[in-house]
Design an enzyme around this catalytic site. Structure first.
Site, PDB file in Angstrom:
ATOM      1  N   HIS A  45       7.826  -2.654   3.826  1.00 29.95           N
ATOM      2  CA  HIS A  45       8.192  -1.739   2.743  1.00 29.95           C
ATOM      3  C   HIS A  45       6.896  -1.273   2.084  1.00 29.95           C
ATOM      4  CE1 HIS A  45       7.484  -5.070  -0.054  1.00 29.95           C
ATOM      5  NE2 HIS A  45       8.327  -5.810   0.656  1.00 29.95           N
ATOM      6  N   ARG A  86      11.927 -18.890  -0.582  1.00 29.55           N
ATOM      7  CA  ARG A  86      12.487 -17.883   0.319  1.00 29.55           C
ATOM      8  C   ARG A  86      13.508 -18.525   1.243  1.00 29.55           C
ATOM      9  NH1 ARG A  86       6.745 -15.415   2.201  1.00 29.55           N
ATOM     10  NH2 ARG A  86       6.403 -14.014   0.468  1.00 29.55           N
ATOM     11  N   GLN A 178      -1.762 -21.763   4.573  1.00 26.53           N
ATOM     12  CA  GLN A 178      -2.454 -20.478   4.597  1.00 26.53           C
ATOM     13  C   GLN A 178      -3.961 -20.675   4.721  1.00 26.53           C
ATOM     14  OE1 GLN A 178      -1.186 -17.391   1.854  1.00 26.53           O
ATOM     15  NE2 GLN A 178      -3.252 -16.542   1.760  1.00 26.53           N
ATOM     16  N   ASP A 199      -2.822 -11.672  -6.497  1.00 30.72           N
ATOM     17  CA  ASP A 199      -2.073 -12.925  -6.672  1.00 30.72           C
ATOM     18  C   ASP A 199      -2.339 -13.919  -5.539  1.00 30.72           C
ATOM     19  OD1 ASP A 199      -0.802 -11.350  -4.762  1.00 30.72           O
ATOM     20  OD2 ASP A 199       1.219 -12.000  -5.324  1.00 30.72           O
ATOM     21  N   LYS A 234       8.957  -1.517 -11.674  1.00 32.59           N
ATOM     22  CA  LYS A 234       8.299  -2.109 -10.519  1.00 32.59           C
ATOM     23  C   LYS A 234       8.002  -1.075  -9.442  1.00 32.59           C
ATOM     24  CE  LYS A 234       8.217  -6.252  -7.781  1.00 32.59           C
ATOM     25  NZ  LYS A 234       8.811  -7.544  -7.441  1.00 32.59           N
TER      26      LYS A 234
END
Length: 431
Positions: A45, A86, A178, A199, A234
């Site tokens: 997106h 998630r 990560q 972030d 947003k």
């Protein structure tokens, strides 16, 4: 030959922070960098686009970009900025999403094998899936203290007293997984830079710490600002949810409209971030825009550039045509080339009435079409008055009282558009 990537990001407003020495490191010659991409859907997106644009500028500057699909990390969930975990994905879904994302990324990045700086797609599931828990805590976990992990903002926020959800051990380990990605790419692909949103700074620096402690090397971090909108709402969201790059999820028309409807302040910022226009072109365009803001030159150029980049010139042409149907001069022939989905999107919320297809066999007279059969207008008398005043159109073309609607008027073999004046629309739907 490399150019100054950091300077390019700076004037575009795409640089939030960089580890000391990053700019100098990149000027030493071709380097490799990566951006992680969440694979929880089979489409990107527009929230992903900043990272993708960074990778593209990196490649244009002569460096080698890596797009990392977070197959393993997608099974955990990044706690940064989230208040809940998630959904966890299975491997089949992840592979499907990976293939779909690569196809979209190839519109921005050159994956062809010709140049030394060809883009590469990797998936961290490939090197994490056979890593046992015991191996991970022995080979990776022992090098990073809990104190170090607790100091990260993403962890602090989730452990704050006002966060009632709390944080699972799974999420707490996210930064180690990560961080290990960065170490793995450093070892196997000589990848010395990780980029991401502001972030992600804490997660990225955990990776540079692992490279220092385990790899005895030097890794670098660079972040871009999180994209915001001037009105505080947003970025990348509409009432219908995310603005997707997949035409099936967000049509090219709606995609184009999203950018066309940005404010002057946002358009001036976004055109630097989401297009490849150079500094002089953007400065000239901004000057022209300020001289005649009602022409919305910035918004139109932004919407044009990004719609062609994500979709195609044909899709842009169709979106422009569709936009002009509501706001500009258009004809019945313009309406008749619209597909059903775009037609319904343009006239979303417009009142409708169903009529039988057989009504058109002998032709439908205008009084019945406006009043008795549809209630578009309140009475036959009102219908006659409006027709005499020449304020009624069928498919954007003015008609008189003697006009008969037939199957020849059908748009997409299904719709007829009635209009009173400039702004009052009504759709007849065949059943």
């Amino acid at each position: 030959m490399t150019t100054n990537f950091v300077k390019e990001l700076q004037w575009r407003g795409m640089l939030h922070d960089a580890m000391p020495g990053t700019e100098e490191h990149l000027l030493e010659g071709m380097q490799a960098a990566y951006v992680g991409i969440d694979p929880t859907a089979d489409s990107l997106h527009i929230g992903h686009l900043v990272g993708v644009m960074m990778l593209r500028h990196f490649q244009l500057a002569g460096h080698k970009p890596y797009a990392l699909i977070g197959g393993a990390t997608g099974m955990i969930g990044d706690p940064s900025g989230k208040s809940a975990e998630r959904n966890l994905l299975d491997e089949k879904t992840l592979r499907h999403n990976q293939n779909a994302l690569k196809e979209q990324l190839s519109r921005f990045l050159d994956f062809s094998g010709d140049g030394a700086n060809a883009a590469v797609l990797v998936n961290n599931y490939d090197w994490m899936k056979d890593f046992t828990f015991l191996e991970f805590i022995r080979d990776v976990g022992k090098h990073i203290t809990v104190n170090y992990m607790m100091s990260k903002d993403s962890v602090k926020k989730r452990l704050a007293a006002e966060d009632k959800v709390g944080m699972s051990f799974t999420e707490f380990t996210y930064q180690l997984v990560q961080g290990y990605d960065f170490l793995h790419l450093y070892r196997t692909h000589n990848c010395s830079l990780q980029m991401g949103g502001s972030d992600q700074w804490g997660n990225i620096t955990t990776g540079t710490e692992l490279i220092r402690r385990i790899g005895n090397g030097k890794g670098y971090a660079l972040t871009c600002p999180l994209i915001t909108k001037a009105d505080g709402t947003k970025f990348g969201k509409t009432e219908g949810g995310n603005v997707w790059l997949d035409a099936e999820r967000t049509s090219p028309y709606k995609f184009y409209q999203y950018w066309l409807n940005t404010s002057d302040e946002d358009a001036e910022k976004y055109i630097k971030i989401f297009t490849f226009l150079n500094q002089q072109e953007i400065e000239d365009l901004s000057t022209q825009h300020k001289e005649a803001p009602h022409l919305r030159l910035l918004q139109k150029r932004l919407a044009d550039e990004i719609t062609v980049m994500v979709h195609s010139q044909d899709d842009l042409d169709n979106a422009v045509r569709a936009s002009e149907i509501l706001f500009g001069r258009s004809t019945a022939s313009d309406l008749k080339v619209l597909n059903e989905k775009t037609f319904l999107e343009i006239f979303e919320g417009v009142p409708q009435a169903e009529i039988s297809r057989t009504e058109l066999d002998d032709g439908l007279d205008m009084i019945a079409a406006l009043a008795a059969k549809t209630n578009f207008l309140g009475s036959n008398g009102e219908a006659r008055r409006e027709l005499k005043q020449n304020s009624i159109s069928v498919n954007k073309e003015k008609v008189k009282e003697d006009y008969i609607i037939t199957k020849e008027d059908l748009i997409n073999d299904k719709f007829i558009l009635l209009q009173r004046g400039k702004k009052n629309y009504f759709v007849l739907v065949m059943k």
